[in-house]
Design a protein around this motif. Sequence first.
Motif, PDB file in Angstrom:
ATOM      1  N   ARG A 192      12.657 -46.130  14.486  1.00 29.38           N
ATOM      2  CA  ARG A 192      14.054 -45.548  14.334  1.00 29.38           C
ATOM      3  C   ARG A 192      14.084 -44.734  13.493  1.00 29.38           C
ATOM      4  O   ARG A 192      14.657 -43.326  13.848  1.00 29.38           O
ATOM      5  CB  ARG A 192      15.131 -46.683  13.902  1.00 29.38           C
ATOM      6  N   LEU A 193      13.333 -44.381  12.505  1.00 29.99           N
ATOM      7  CA  LEU A 193      13.409 -43.296  11.345  1.00 29.99           C
ATOM      8  C   LEU A 193      12.725 -42.268  12.084  1.00 29.99           C
ATOM      9  O   LEU A 193      13.281 -40.933  11.744  1.00 29.99           O
ATOM     10  CB  LEU A 193      12.925 -43.840  10.282  1.00 29.99           C
ATOM     11  N   ARG A 194      11.789 -42.456  12.742  1.00 30.58           N
ATOM     12  CA  ARG A 194      10.905 -41.128  13.128  1.00 30.58           C
ATOM     13  C   ARG A 194      11.790 -40.629  14.601  1.00 30.58           C
ATOM     14  O   ARG A 194      11.751 -39.593  14.590  1.00 30.58           O
ATOM     15  CB  ARG A 194       9.689 -41.534  13.755  1.00 30.58           C
ATOM     16  N   LEU A 195      12.484 -41.621  15.272  1.00 31.37           N
ATOM     17  CA  LEU A 195      13.344 -40.889  16.269  1.00 31.37           C
ATOM     18  C   LEU A 195      14.538 -39.978  15.718  1.00 31.37           C
ATOM     19  O   LEU A 195      14.797 -39.032  16.140  1.00 31.37           O
ATOM     20  CB  LEU A 195      13.731 -41.920  17.180  1.00 31.37           C
ATOM     21  N   LEU A 196      15.059 -40.617  14.451  1.00 29.11           N
ATOM     22  CA  LEU A 196      16.168 -39.864  13.901  1.00 29.11           C
ATOM     23  C   LEU A 196      15.510 -38.305  13.408  1.00 29.11           C
ATOM     24  O   LEU A 196      16.100 -37.358  13.499  1.00 29.11           O
ATOM     25  CB  LEU A 196      16.541 -40.727  12.807  1.00 29.11           C
ATOM     26  N   ARG A 197      14.280 -38.502  12.770  1.00 25.55           N
ATOM     27  CA  ARG A 197      13.676 -37.101  12.318  1.00 25.55           C
ATOM     28  C   ARG A 197      13.370 -36.222  13.532  1.00 25.55           C
ATOM     29  O   ARG A 197      13.784 -35.091  13.524  1.00 25.55           O
ATOM     30  CB  ARG A 197      12.472 -37.376  11.608  1.00 25.55           C
ATOM     31  N   ARG A 198      13.083 -36.691  14.659  1.00 23.08           N
ATOM     32  CA  ARG A 198      13.037 -35.799  15.832  1.00 23.08           C
ATOM     33  C   ARG A 198      14.205 -34.934  16.111  1.00 23.08           C
ATOM     34  O   ARG A 198      14.390 -34.102  16.511  1.00 23.08           O
ATOM     35  CB  ARG A 198      12.561 -36.601  16.984  1.00 23.08           C
ATOM     36  N   LEU A 199      15.599 -35.915  16.183  1.00 23.33           N
ATOM     37  CA  LEU A 199      16.727 -35.311  16.323  1.00 23.33           C
ATOM     38  C   LEU A 199      17.369 -34.420  15.165  1.00 23.33           C
ATOM     39  O   LEU A 199      18.355 -33.540  15.457  1.00 23.33           O
ATOM     40  CB  LEU A 199      17.650 -36.458  16.385  1.00 23.33           C
ATOM     41  N   SER A 200      16.869 -34.817  13.891  1.00 23.67           N
ATOM     42  CA  SER A 200      17.436 -33.738  12.677  1.00 23.67           C
ATOM     43  C   SER A 200      16.543 -32.460  12.652  1.00 23.67           C
ATOM     44  O   SER A 200      17.114 -31.494  11.888  1.00 23.67           O
ATOM     45  CB  SER A 200      17.371 -34.581  11.534  1.00 23.67           C
ATOM     46  N   LYS A 202      14.798 -29.232  14.493  1.00 23.41           N
ATOM     47  CA  LYS A 202      14.958 -28.244  15.764  1.00 23.41           C
ATOM     48  C   LYS A 202      13.530 -28.208  16.299  1.00 23.41           C
ATOM     49  O   LYS A 202      13.570 -28.298  17.463  1.00 23.41           O
ATOM     50  CB  LYS A 202      15.461 -27.032  15.328  1.00 23.41           C
ATOM     51  N   ASP A 203      12.542 -28.114  15.484  1.00 26.56           N
ATOM     52  CA  ASP A 203      11.235 -27.721  15.902  1.00 26.56           C
ATOM     53  C   ASP A 203      10.773 -29.151  16.514  1.00 26.56           C
ATOM     54  O   ASP A 203       9.400 -29.095  17.257  1.00 26.56           O
ATOM     55  CB  ASP A 203      10.178 -27.394  14.970  1.00 26.56           C
ATOM     56  N   LYS A 204      11.480 -30.428  16.354  1.00 28.08           N
ATOM     57  CA  LYS A 204      11.027 -31.661  17.065  1.00 28.08           C
ATOM     58  C   LYS A 204      11.737 -31.884  18.246  1.00 28.08           C
ATOM     59  O   LYS A 204      11.470 -33.159  18.804  1.00 28.08           O
ATOM     60  CB  LYS A 204      10.825 -32.658  15.936  1.00 28.08           C
ATOM     61  N   HIS A 205      12.803 -31.304  18.576  1.00 27.69           N
ATOM     62  CA  HIS A 205      13.526 -31.646  19.482  1.00 27.69           C
ATOM     63  C   HIS A 205      12.876 -32.068  20.836  1.00 27.69           C
ATOM     64  O   HIS A 205      13.365 -32.731  21.858  1.00 27.69           O
ATOM     65  CB  HIS A 205      14.860 -30.720  19.767  1.00 27.69           C
ATOM     66  N   TRP A 206      11.960 -31.133  21.110  1.00 27.36           N
ATOM     67  CA  TRP A 206      11.168 -30.986  22.513  1.00 27.36           C
ATOM     68  C   TRP A 206      10.628 -32.535  22.814  1.00 27.36           C
ATOM     69  O   TRP A 206      10.301 -32.690  24.034  1.00 27.36           O
ATOM     70  CB  TRP A 206      10.323 -30.011  22.689  1.00 27.36           C
ATOM     71  N   LYS A 207      10.034 -33.024  21.684  1.00 25.45           N
ATOM     72  CA  LYS A 207       9.569 -34.566  21.703  1.00 25.45           C
ATOM     73  C   LYS A 207      10.787 -35.492  22.060  1.00 25.45           C
ATOM     74  O   LYS A 207       9.992 -36.583  22.507  1.00 25.45           O
ATOM     75  CB  LYS A 207       8.979 -34.986  20.473  1.00 25.45           C
TER      76      LYS A 207
END
Length: 295
Positions: A192-200, A202-207
């Motif tokens: 859950r925390l890692r998915l939130l980091r992806r959303l927060s 911009k450079d991880k949005h593609w994941k």
Amino acid sequence: MDHIKTGAYLAHQHTKLSERPTLEDFGLTKKELKKELKSVRRELGDFQDTLYAHDRYSVLICLQGMDTAGKDSLVREVFKDFNVRGVEVHSFKVPTSQELDHDFLWRHYLVLPSRGKFGVFNRTHYENVLVTRVHPHYILNENLPGVETVEDVDDGFWDARFKQINDFEHHLAQNGTIIFKFYLHLSKEEQRLRLLRRLSRKDKHWKFSPGDLEERKLWDTYQDCYQDAISRTTKEHAPWYVVPADNKQAARVIVAHILLDTLKKYKEIKAPELDEEILVNLGSYEKQLQAEKQD
């Protein structure tokens, strides 16, 4: 750091994932774990050179885990000191139409490591008893004889598929492939925390994909399928290791240590000796080269 007891991560037929930890840090800081990994992966890189020279064995490393478990970064960090020609990484996505026209193991056979090389499967042939077991309607895309509806994908079907996987790995091992299978054991909260980091970021949005959230709802079903797959297919020649994955740096260190500790047991893997005639004339070859410098 003290020697890691790599056997503690070995799975067996009665392994229960709920009883295995998802977090390990060995009481070390992030910086200390990175330093430890650097030392181990350098030794692994040296071993790969010897493996290539020996030319009798190959190494197959299978990585599985829930989304965000850290498979990609583990591959990047653990094999950083390898000769780029000595390791090949393959990631298996949704089967293509061509792949679906063959048996489910066909695309994996095509990219097995040759002798002297490491091969890494980032997601593996086990997707065929994990994702497809959670979503059995995917099996219908394989157009298999006798499988017309989801009801045909019964316990007998999975029993047969597990046998095929075990036979596949046994065949590889008999022909010189050293097999490692790692399940990166991630907690639901850490995902859950890692998915939130992806959303927060911009450079991880593609994941990120909304489908990640849909699959997350099936967490318990996936855990049951992983546990069953591990218990059915962990063998002496193709063992599973359950690696705590909530701390990415520690997970990389554990995997690297398991690889190195196991591979060191293959005492016969060593660089071949020079031909006796060449060995006797080493001095003269050196003189020839030294003479070129004088010219």
